[in-house]
Design a protein around this motif. Structure first.
Motif, PDB file in Angstrom:
ATOM      1  N   LEU A 306       0.780  -1.108   0.203  1.00  0.00           N
ATOM      2  CA  LEU A 306       0.067  -0.178   0.099  1.00  0.00           C
ATOM      3  C   LEU A 306       0.860   1.318   0.042  1.00  0.00           C
ATOM      4  CD1 LEU A 306      -2.882   1.412   0.432  1.00  0.00           C
ATOM      5  CD2 LEU A 306      -2.516   1.408   2.708  1.00  0.00           C
ATOM      6  N   SER A 307       0.625   2.259  -0.752  1.00  0.00           N
ATOM      7  CA  SER A 307       1.356   3.521  -0.974  1.00  0.00           C
ATOM      8  C   SER A 307       0.329   4.500  -1.506  1.00  0.00           C
ATOM      9  CB  SER A 307       2.595   3.397  -1.876  1.00  0.00           C
ATOM     10  OG  SER A 307       3.260   4.449  -1.890  1.00  0.00           O
ATOM     11  N   LYS A 308       0.303   5.451  -0.641  1.00  0.00           N
ATOM     12  CA  LYS A 308      -0.771   6.584  -0.928  1.00  0.00           C
ATOM     13  C   LYS A 308      -0.456   8.168  -1.022  1.00  0.00           C
ATOM     14  CE  LYS A 308      -1.885   6.372   3.931  1.00  0.00           C
ATOM     15  NZ  LYS A 308      -2.936   6.142   4.966  1.00  0.00           N
ATOM     16  N   ASN A 309       0.988   8.189  -0.979  1.00  0.00           N
ATOM     17  CA  ASN A 309       1.459   9.613  -0.758  1.00  0.00           C
ATOM     18  C   ASN A 309       3.077   9.531  -1.329  1.00  0.00           C
ATOM     19  OD1 ASN A 309       2.985   9.045   1.628  1.00  0.00           O
ATOM     20  ND2 ASN A 309       0.597   9.650   2.736  1.00  0.00           N
ATOM     21  N   PRO A 310       3.600  10.561  -1.586  1.00  0.00           N
ATOM     22  CA  PRO A 310       5.171  10.606  -1.886  1.00  0.00           C
ATOM     23  C   PRO A 310       5.910   9.695  -0.616  1.00  0.00           C
ATOM     24  CG  PRO A 310       4.241  12.793  -2.617  1.00  0.00           C
ATOM     25  CD  PRO A 310       3.261  12.141  -1.699  1.00  0.00           C
ATOM     26  N   ALA A 311       5.651  10.028   0.517  1.00  0.00           N
ATOM     27  CA  ALA A 311       6.776   9.581   1.413  1.00  0.00           C
ATOM     28  C   ALA A 311       6.261   7.700   1.383  1.00  0.00           C
ATOM     29  CB  ALA A 311       6.321   9.938   2.884  1.00  0.00           C
ATOM     30  N   GLY A 312       5.144   7.564   1.100  1.00  0.00           N
ATOM     31  CA  GLY A 312       4.677   5.896   1.216  1.00  0.00           C
ATOM     32  C   GLY A 312       5.212   5.261   0.119  1.00  0.00           C
ATOM     33  N   TRP A 313       5.573   5.982  -1.108  1.00  0.00           N
ATOM     34  CA  TRP A 313       6.091   5.455  -2.389  1.00  0.00           C
ATOM     35  C   TRP A 313       7.420   5.229  -2.159  1.00  0.00           C
ATOM     36  CZ3 TRP A 313       4.259   3.920  -7.110  1.00  0.00           C
ATOM     37  CH2 TRP A 313       2.942   3.953  -7.379  1.00  0.00           C
ATOM     38  N   LEU A 314       8.323   6.147  -1.366  1.00  0.00           N
ATOM     39  CA  LEU A 314       9.520   5.890  -1.042  1.00  0.00           C
ATOM     40  C   LEU A 314       9.546   4.694  -0.392  1.00  0.00           C
ATOM     41  CD1 LEU A 314      12.545   7.364  -1.368  1.00  0.00           C
ATOM     42  CD2 LEU A 314      11.976   8.585   0.928  1.00  0.00           C
ATOM     43  N   GLU A 315       9.021   4.566   0.670  1.00  0.00           N
ATOM     44  CA  GLU A 315       9.124   3.271   1.664  1.00  0.00           C
ATOM     45  C   GLU A 315       8.789   2.026   0.797  1.00  0.00           C
ATOM     46  OE1 GLU A 315      10.811   3.952   3.828  1.00  0.00           O
ATOM     47  OE2 GLU A 315      10.664   5.818   4.691  1.00  0.00           O
ATOM     48  N   ALA A 316       7.831   2.019  -0.207  1.00  0.00           N
ATOM     49  CA  ALA A 316       7.400   0.964  -0.895  1.00  0.00           C
ATOM     50  C   ALA A 316       8.621   0.552  -1.916  1.00  0.00           C
ATOM     51  CB  ALA A 316       6.325   1.120  -1.767  1.00  0.00           C
ATOM     52  N   PHE A 317       9.207   1.564  -2.363  1.00  0.00           N
ATOM     53  CA  PHE A 317      10.510   1.042  -3.221  1.00  0.00           C
ATOM     54  C   PHE A 317      11.424   0.574  -2.253  1.00  0.00           C
ATOM     55  CE2 PHE A 317       9.350   5.277  -6.112  1.00  0.00           C
ATOM     56  CZ  PHE A 317       8.415   4.496  -6.689  1.00  0.00           C
ATOM     57  N   ASP A 318      11.420   0.847  -1.176  1.00  0.00           N
ATOM     58  CA  ASP A 318      12.683   0.217  -0.432  1.00  0.00           C
ATOM     59  C   ASP A 318      12.460  -1.363   0.046  1.00  0.00           C
ATOM     60  OD1 ASP A 318      14.859   0.446   1.744  1.00  0.00           O
ATOM     61  OD2 ASP A 318      13.340   0.064   3.146  1.00  0.00           O
ATOM     62  N   VAL A 319      11.303  -1.740  -0.332  1.00  0.00           N
ATOM     63  CA  VAL A 319      11.066  -3.282  -0.035  1.00  0.00           C
ATOM     64  C   VAL A 319      10.893  -4.003  -1.281  1.00  0.00           C
ATOM     65  CG1 VAL A 319      10.321  -2.684   2.345  1.00  0.00           C
ATOM     66  CG2 VAL A 319       8.494  -2.869   0.347  1.00  0.00           C
ATOM     67  N   LEU A 320      10.860  -3.298  -2.539  1.00  0.00           N
ATOM     68  CA  LEU A 320      10.901  -4.124  -3.614  1.00  0.00           C
ATOM     69  C   LEU A 320      11.685  -5.315  -3.947  1.00  0.00           C
ATOM     70  CD1 LEU A 320      10.232  -1.218  -6.393  1.00  0.00           C
ATOM     71  CD2 LEU A 320       8.546  -2.756  -5.378  1.00  0.00           C
ATOM     72  N   ALA A 321      11.359  -6.169  -4.501  1.00  0.00           N
ATOM     73  CA  ALA A 321      12.325  -7.231  -4.732  1.00  0.00           C
ATOM     74  C   ALA A 321      13.520  -6.676  -5.624  1.00  0.00           C
ATOM     75  CB  ALA A 321      11.662  -8.400  -5.635  1.00  0.00           C
ATOM     76  N   PRO A 322      14.625  -7.416  -5.850  1.00  0.00           N
ATOM     77  CA  PRO A 322      15.619  -6.838  -6.438  1.00  0.00           C
ATOM     78  C   PRO A 322      15.569  -6.671  -7.979  1.00  0.00           C
ATOM     79  CG  PRO A 322      16.487  -8.306  -4.867  1.00  0.00           C
ATOM     80  CD  PRO A 322      15.175  -8.606  -4.838  1.00  0.00           C
ATOM     81  N   ALA A 323      15.890  -5.637  -8.543  1.00  0.00           N
ATOM     82  CA  ALA A 323      15.628  -5.517 -10.154  1.00  0.00           C
ATOM     83  C   ALA A 323      16.601  -6.451 -10.680  1.00  0.00           C
ATOM     84  CB  ALA A 323      16.362  -4.180 -10.367  1.00  0.00           C
ATOM     85  N   PRO A 324      15.906  -7.100 -11.699  1.00  0.00           N
ATOM     86  CA  PRO A 324      14.844  -6.580 -12.569  1.00  0.00           C
ATOM     87  C   PRO A 324      13.631  -6.989 -12.196  1.00  0.00           C
ATOM     88  CG  PRO A 324      15.777  -8.200 -13.703  1.00  0.00           C
ATOM     89  CD  PRO A 324      16.505  -8.353 -12.723  1.00  0.00           C
TER      90      PRO A 324
END
Length: 416
Positions: A306-324
């Motif tokens: 869940l990500s609903k604002n700029p700060a939340g997107w930053l934290e969501a990116f932090d836990v993404l599976a490694p690229a690619p």
């Protein structure tokens, strides 16, 4: 419950009935409608239900649902705990939470930022946990400096309440600084775009960051970061006695959840629950209202973020599976999301370069325009199912804002 006035007992009973009917009709957990009916019949119901309980209010722009769940879990050794576990964080949800646990001596209530003054005045909460403030739903909520100012007035008028506040966030520090009693937690501040100026005088804030600590102070007035009682340092929390407490048992991913855990440990310590007792209970929390849940679907492992604002997107990116690793993004703009999607331009999407990206949701064109400006390759699809089936069997991260997230949860299985 039996010591409530007859009118209040009737309000609780009718509210429970309405909530049950809402659940049977598949309209949600019934917290809002149940509380709304209760308050309509007895406008003082929240105050009556809060009487003689030890209550914690948890508020922030991001992380309040998760932190509420963590605190509630860590407080279970004390007995039954009333809580609004599914995020109904306004007075209607608070009424439902307290009414559903009439014998609970303790309560942990997530509270919408702008309702903190009202709920604090009506409940006289013992503990108020304040974690972060950043822009969110600006078409509905007040400017965050105004919210912090309202916190200041409310806490000044509530000397009985002890505050647990994140001193790494200057706005939270300013909002909490009028409280009579404060425990300062250096829980980190990863999104700083809303706090470069001093809320006291408007001057610039100077920041200093090292591997061990961070600091900030105003260049023009006395306003500066307080000395923390608790400090988050990487994968450890340092308590007021200087003990370094490892957080490796915490199951929820990312630095934001380490911050949430640090706040939770500071809160429950106020009730006599030590970190060594609280940590195994924090570890039991692996998903919060669907957040971080992984759903298996036709060979795909879909993780919901869940990500609903700029700060939340930053934290969501932090836990993404490694690229690619692939990622699907879904954006709506309904009432609970905020109608204005201009905030998408405050998010730095360049981190998604090199990944397969799918874009969906009611406002997918708005998001597509932003990704194009960030030079991120993407595919627009009309429905999340198209994105899911376009990914080869394996892992897929899905980042969605509020109503889009709920739609996806419903489709692929609602998991607590």
């Amino acid at each position: 419950m039996s010591d409530l006035p007859l009118r209040s007992q009737l309000a609780v009973a009718l509210g429970r009935t309405a909530a049950k009917m809402s659940r049977l009709a598949g309209k949600g957990d019934g917290s809002v409608i149940g509380g709304r009916i209760g308050l309509r019949l007895d406008p003082e119901l929240l105050t009556r239900l809060a009487k003689d309980r030890k209550l914690v209010l948890v508020s922030a722009t991001n992380g309040k649902t998760t932190t509420t769940r963590l605190i509630t879990s860590a407080m279970t050794p004390l007995g039954e705990v009333a809580t609004n576990a599914f995020g109904a964080n306004m007075p209607t949800g608070h009424v439902s939470a307290l009414a559903s646990a009439p014998d609970a001596r303790y309560g942990v209530l997530e509270c919408d930022e702008k309702y903190v003054p009202m709920v604090l005045a009506e409940t006289g909460a013992n503990i108020v946990a304040l974690m972060n403030l950043s822009r969110d739903q600006m078409d509905r909520a007040a400017e965050i400096w105004l919210l912090a100012g309202k916190w200041r007035k409310a806490l000044e008028a509530s000397p009985q309440s002890h505050v647990i506040a994140n001193c790494d966030d200057p706005l939270v520090t300013w909002g909490a600084s009028t409280a009579k009693s404060v425990t300062w937690v250096a829980a980190g501040q990863h999104w700083r775009e809303d706090s470069w100026c001093c809320p006291e005088c408007g001057g610039p804030l100077d920041r200093r960051d090292t591997e061990e600590d961070s600091d900030w102070r105003c260049r023009q007035c006395h306003f500066a970061r307080p000395r923390p009682d608790w400090s988050l340092r990487g994968d450890h929390v340092v308590d007021p006695h200087g003990r370094a407490i490892p957080l490796d048992a915490v199951q929820l991913p990312g630095r934001a959840n380490r911050s949430n855990a640090a706040i939770a440990l500071a809160v429950v310590a106020q009730f006599g629950v030590p970190p060594e007792q609280a940590l195994p209970l924090l570890a039991q929390v692996k998903s919060v209202a669907g957040r971080y849940t992984t759903v298996e679907y036709q060979g795909r492992s879909i993780r919901l973020l869940l990500s609903k604002n700029p700060a939340g997107w930053l934290e969501a990116f932090d836990v993404l599976a490694p690229a690619p690793g692939p990622v699907a993004l879904s954006i709506n703009a309904q009432g609970p999301d905020g109608r204005d999607t201009s905030w998408l331009w405050d998010v730095d999407y360049r981190i998604l370069r090199g990944r397969p990206v799918w874009v969906t949701g009611e406002r997918r064109i708005d998001l597509a325009a932003r990704l194009e400006a960030a030079e991120v390759s993407f595919t627009v699809v009309d429905d999340i199912e198209q994105a899911v089936m376009a990914v080869p069997p394996g892992h897929l991260d899905v980042i969605a804002n509020y109503t889009a997230f709920q739609d996806i949860r419903t489709r692929y299985g609602r998991v607590v």
